[in-house]
Design a protein around this motif. Sequence first.
Motif, PDB file in Angstrom:
ATOM      1  N   VAL A 756      14.801   2.044  22.600  1.00  0.00           N
ATOM      2  CA  VAL A 756      14.707   2.657  21.273  1.00  0.00           C
ATOM      3  C   VAL A 756      14.282   1.574  20.295  1.00  0.00           C
ATOM      4  CG1 VAL A 756      16.398   4.467  21.719  1.00  0.00           C
ATOM      5  CG2 VAL A 756      17.171   2.259  20.846  1.00  0.00           C
ATOM      6  N   PHE A 757      13.647   1.985  19.196  1.00  0.00           N
ATOM      7  CA  PHE A 757      13.242   1.019  18.177  1.00  0.00           C
ATOM      8  C   PHE A 757      13.325   1.660  16.798  1.00  0.00           C
ATOM      9  CE2 PHE A 757       9.427   2.998  19.955  1.00  0.00           C
ATOM     10  CZ  PHE A 757       8.744   3.440  18.841  1.00  0.00           C
ATOM     11  N   TYR A 758      13.463   0.803  15.802  1.00  0.00           N
ATOM     12  CA  TYR A 758      13.550   1.242  14.412  1.00  0.00           C
ATOM     13  C   TYR A 758      12.785   0.255  13.550  1.00  0.00           C
ATOM     14  CZ  TYR A 758      15.466   2.063   9.737  1.00  0.00           C
ATOM     15  OH  TYR A 758      15.599   2.293   8.391  1.00  0.00           O
ATOM     16  N   LYS A 759      12.007   0.781  12.599  1.00  0.00           N
ATOM     17  CA  LYS A 759      11.211  -0.066  11.715  1.00  0.00           C
ATOM     18  C   LYS A 759      11.347   0.447  10.279  1.00  0.00           C
ATOM     19  CE  LYS A 759       7.926  -1.092  15.403  1.00  0.00           C
ATOM     20  NZ  LYS A 759       8.282  -2.505  15.551  1.00  0.00           N
ATOM     21  N   LYS A 760      11.595  -0.480   9.374  1.00  0.00           N
ATOM     22  CA  LYS A 760      11.741  -0.154   7.957  1.00  0.00           C
ATOM     23  C   LYS A 760      10.585  -0.794   7.196  1.00  0.00           C
ATOM     24  CE  LYS A 760      13.830   1.285   4.178  1.00  0.00           C
ATOM     25  NZ  LYS A 760      13.937   2.721   3.837  1.00  0.00           N
ATOM     26  N   PHE A 761       9.826   0.036   6.457  1.00  0.00           N
ATOM     27  CA  PHE A 761       8.636  -0.426   5.743  1.00  0.00           C
ATOM     28  C   PHE A 761       8.893  -0.431   4.237  1.00  0.00           C
ATOM     29  CE2 PHE A 761       7.267   1.296   9.719  1.00  0.00           C
ATOM     30  CZ  PHE A 761       6.147   0.585  10.098  1.00  0.00           C
ATOM     31  N   ARG A 762       8.556  -1.545   3.601  1.00  0.00           N
ATOM     32  CA  ARG A 762       8.609  -1.615   2.137  1.00  0.00           C
ATOM     33  C   ARG A 762       7.187  -1.765   1.616  1.00  0.00           C
ATOM     34  NH1 ARG A 762       8.945  -5.347  -2.005  1.00  0.00           N
ATOM     35  NH2 ARG A 762       8.817  -7.103  -0.570  1.00  0.00           N
ATOM     36  N   ASN A 763       6.767  -0.844   0.749  1.00  0.00           N
ATOM     37  CA  ASN A 763       5.408  -0.801   0.192  1.00  0.00           C
ATOM     38  C   ASN A 763       4.333  -0.635   1.266  1.00  0.00           C
ATOM     39  OD1 ASN A 763       6.335  -1.221  -2.477  1.00  0.00           O
ATOM     40  ND2 ASN A 763       6.375  -3.436  -2.142  1.00  0.00           N
ATOM     41  N   PRO A 764       4.470   0.334   2.170  1.00  0.00           N
ATOM     42  CA  PRO A 764       3.412   0.524   3.176  1.00  0.00           C
ATOM     43  C   PRO A 764       2.087   0.912   2.515  1.00  0.00           C
ATOM     44  CG  PRO A 764       4.938   2.374   3.180  1.00  0.00           C
ATOM     45  CD  PRO A 764       5.544   1.331   2.296  1.00  0.00           C
ATOM     46  N   ILE A 765       0.978   0.501   3.144  1.00  0.00           N
ATOM     47  CA  ILE A 765      -0.368   0.805   2.655  1.00  0.00           C
ATOM     48  C   ILE A 765      -0.911   1.988   3.448  1.00  0.00           C
ATOM     49  CG2 ILE A 765      -2.697  -0.075   2.309  1.00  0.00           C
ATOM     50  CD1 ILE A 765      -1.496  -2.909   2.309  1.00  0.00           C
ATOM     51  N   GLU A 766      -1.405   2.998   2.725  1.00  0.00           N
ATOM     52  CA  GLU A 766      -1.983   4.166   3.377  1.00  0.00           C
ATOM     53  C   GLU A 766      -3.273   4.562   2.667  1.00  0.00           C
ATOM     54  OE1 GLU A 766       2.102   6.281   5.017  1.00  0.00           O
ATOM     55  OE2 GLU A 766       0.994   7.228   3.389  1.00  0.00           O
ATOM     56  N   MET A 767      -4.117   5.297   3.389  1.00  0.00           N
ATOM     57  CA  MET A 767      -5.353   5.812   2.800  1.00  0.00           C
ATOM     58  C   MET A 767      -5.051   7.129   2.108  1.00  0.00           C
ATOM     59  SD  MET A 767      -7.678   3.584   3.281  1.00  0.00           S
ATOM     60  CE  MET A 767      -9.112   4.535   2.815  1.00  0.00           C
ATOM     61  N   VAL A 768      -5.350   7.162   0.799  1.00  0.00           N
ATOM     62  CA  VAL A 768      -5.026   8.315  -0.041  1.00  0.00           C
ATOM     63  C   VAL A 768      -6.323   8.856  -0.647  1.00  0.00           C
ATOM     64  CG1 VAL A 768      -3.701   9.111  -2.038  1.00  0.00           C
ATOM     65  CG2 VAL A 768      -2.767   7.320  -0.551  1.00  0.00           C
ATOM     66  N   GLN A 769      -6.423  10.168  -0.755  1.00  0.00           N
ATOM     67  CA  GLN A 769      -7.592  10.767  -1.395  1.00  0.00           C
ATOM     68  C   GLN A 769      -7.608  10.404  -2.887  1.00  0.00           C
ATOM     69  OE1 GLN A 769      -8.668  14.800   0.013  1.00  0.00           O
ATOM     70  NE2 GLN A 769      -6.727  14.737   1.115  1.00  0.00           N
ATOM     71  N   TYR A 770      -8.803  10.051  -3.368  1.00  0.00           N
ATOM     72  CA  TYR A 770      -8.977   9.563  -4.742  1.00  0.00           C
ATOM     73  C   TYR A 770      -9.198  10.757  -5.668  1.00  0.00           C
ATOM     74  CZ  TYR A 770     -10.411   5.906  -8.074  1.00  0.00           C
ATOM     75  OH  TYR A 770     -10.496   5.030  -9.131  1.00  0.00           O
ATOM     76  N   PHE A 771      -8.394  10.853  -6.711  1.00  0.00           N
ATOM     77  CA  PHE A 771      -8.436  12.041  -7.562  1.00  0.00           C
ATOM     78  C   PHE A 771      -9.695  12.106  -8.421  1.00  0.00           C
ATOM     79  CE2 PHE A 771      -7.493  13.874 -11.804  1.00  0.00           C
ATOM     80  CZ  PHE A 771      -7.422  15.206 -11.413  1.00  0.00           C
TER      81      PHE A 771
END
Length: 963
Positions: A756-771
């Motif tokens: 089993v594994f667990y990962k905690k992300f702070r400020n993850p970067i993702e691709m977001v549609q531009y408004f």
Amino acid sequence: MRGLKLIFTVLTLFFTTLIFGQKGFVRGSVFDGKTGEFLPGVTIFVEGTTFGTITDLDGKFNLSIDPGTYQLRISFISYETLHIDDVVVESNEATVLDNLKLEEATIQLDEAVVTASYLRNTETAMLTMKKKSVTVLDGISSAGLKKIGDSDAASSMKRVTGVSVEGGKYVFVRGLGDRYTKTMLNGLDIPGLDPDRNTIQMDIFPTSIIDNLVVNKSFSAELPADFTGGVINISIKDFPESKKANISMSAGYNSSSHFNGNYLTYEGGDTDWLGFDDGTRDIPATENIPFFTDAISHPEGADGQRYREILQNFNPNMAAVKEKSFMDYSIGASLGNQFEIGKYTLGYTLSASYKNNTDFYENAEYGRYGLLSDADVTEMEVREHQTGNYGVNNVLLSGLAGLALKTKRAKYRLYVLHLQNGESQAGIFNYAKSNQGTEFSGFQHNLQYSQRALSNVLLDGKYSFYEKGWELEWKFSPTFSSIEDPDIRFTRYLDRNGNYSIGTEVGFPERIWRELEEVNYAGVIHVTKDFKFNDEDAKLKFGGAYTYKERDFIIRKYMINVRDLSLTGDPDELFKQDNLWPYNGDYSRGVTYDASFVPNNPNQYNSNVNNAAGYASIELNPVKKLKAIVGLRVENYTQNYTGQNQLGTIVLDNEEVLNDLDFFPALNFIYSLSENQNLRFSYSKTIARPSFKELSYAEIYDPVSGRTFVGGLFRDADDIAGVEYWDGNLTSTDIHNFDFRWELFYGMGQTVSAGVFYKKFRNPIEMVQYFTLVGSFQPRNVGDGEVVGAEIELRQSLQPLSEKLKNFNFNFNYTYTYSQIELSSTEYQSRLDNARTGQSVGKYRDMAGQAPFIINAGLAYDGGEQGFWNGFEAGLYYNVQGQTLQYVGIVDRPDIYTVPFHSLNLNASKSFGEKDHFQVGFKIDNILSDKKESVFKSYNAGNQYFERLSPGTTFQFKLGYSF
């Protein structure tokens, strides 16, 4: 003079060995059965003779002896002695006894007697490495690569637990996207042909030159900190056990893509088949470019003449044309050997390959959908939709040359790698648009060529003082890479019942040139000290690393204007001489250009990175059966940027845009339940940083899909409504990782494990549609996230079911993950404002790029011992990755998810002839003929296609000859 004498002596010995050498060789390696590490200083003695040698710093040995049959004795202080009987040595041939295992002696025992044939299974050595590794580790050895039958590393990596492959090239670990996976070559950073990716194209490495592929799933202090899913290390063979040469050829057929008269292409250059343009696509001008207003003001003056000159320098081809396509084909060759020259061992490896692949996608579909303002309507409305056909021809050349020099205590290696890749695309699409106050239909032609080159040099050295327990290793590697997209051509016509026009409504034609140059200098140093703690082996490691990267990027775009011309719908008409400005001497008519990159070019930047690191770790047994590895790494990472935004209101001159000084702890604990059973626990902190492109003001348009990448420094806001969707402050992602795993190893390379594994992300970067820019996507920091997962693996022989099934092996691994991202206040409000009637909006959503599950399964047959089945190997392999959030929606733009692609492939190969010199192979890719799809998903609405491609089924036949 002394140096020249030494060179003369070495060359004389070298050629004397080649010409007069009639002896045979016994070569191999010895490793510690307890630790899995190779043993230096082990004595190899030929019984009944005075011949013998000792293993070098890599645990390898090379013994030159007359032809005959011998008995070997392998001995080392505090280890059980091995006797190997009936070792046959032939003239000018090498008998290989690879991965001999020595067990630690606890009491006085009779000398163990084993046979060499039992010890030649390098998969057993890989499992020993996995069992004894200080990190959670998976991988494939060269023997495993051969059994699987794949020609390149990418295809083989799909068999590793928790690993998936995107586009047949890029490897992801535990379902995490490219951002969280890192690739190294021989333990050192190497950028790929696409410098915007963290992983290199794995399909460029032929399996014939690979020693092993190792995936580290947990962090230790000597590894770079910028990974989360895993670090993939490709180890290249430096000293072939015997002289090996191989020539191979393959041909592939796909009923959709090959010998198809509807295949689309366009006229390129004479060197396209070699992966680079010959100048056919050169830009007409980069300087002294007059504006149209200057030219029309003085049409017969210098500006007018220069303007006409530039117009006439454009390549006139704008239309995709039909041409019967050819099939896939490839050719490859490799050569390697080693020589004893006095006290030195000299080894070399040479490899070259050429691949030419053709794909044709009929009825390809790209869409853009959105939500209506009426919340009672759940179905999405179509806003842009294009369907059509496009052809792709991809050429890849790779060359590798390696030279290694070794003594008993030192080893030096030099590798030179060059990759050249060229890809040509041509497409014709029907296009419809129905939003933002416009509604029309038409068609478009897209022409594109991309050439990529990468040159890498690796120089390293290793020194062992094993009597005192010290080892020193250093590596230095410069890499030079470039990407050029010369003359991307886009033409769209408005079609009103056969009346064709081009204007602002459909968008003007474009000619685009993109150039990227990047240099990368990486170096590391590792120092290891072995010592005793509590009467058990212990180890201290410390070292440092430094990486410098610099990139220059520029886009030059010409907008083409059609002024008052009658059009026929053939894009080639645009640059016919008669249609160029001034049309029939009329200065108000004709085809003209506007150079958007003069006088200032916002799509030009320079960026550089300095990353200095240091680490220390200690490995010891605090109590019996428990091994602890504790380490700390520190990295000082700075990134500077030179460029400007699109309006020129923000100009940066080598200004710092990222400065991280971070400490990365690593804790790994291994408890041995028994000799073949372990419990593992690990904790570490790692990081994910934005790439050069992401931390920029660049806008990069993809003419095939019609989508635009927007750099993360841009702000996205509706200032009238007072809503800021993104502030333009892109930062790194911190990740905390926890792993727990149980593993059991049993005979003949069989294993079962669960974790089993667990990962905690702070400020993850993702691709977001531009408004504020339709059809655009941008990297952004989103709300904090977490991933919880479990994985199981089974490698099992079917012999327990029946003796008739003893040559069959079943492999299965499954990774399950649950991920969630906490919505930022802006994203939450955006989703709330655009929710459908009856829809409940939560505070969390799926993490972008994180697959909910991965399944790998395979049934392999490794051949019999007699008759036809001797030398025959076959495998049926299945891989699937669950539905994954690809792009995050915003405002009235829904989320986009990938659809699971069910990959079922068959490999079969047969070796025959004297010493199995001939090989034939057969492979079927995508037996299920599945499609690659991404869809828009919204509440109570039917899924709508974002992208849909049909790759079809490919049949490949391969011939090889080894000598």
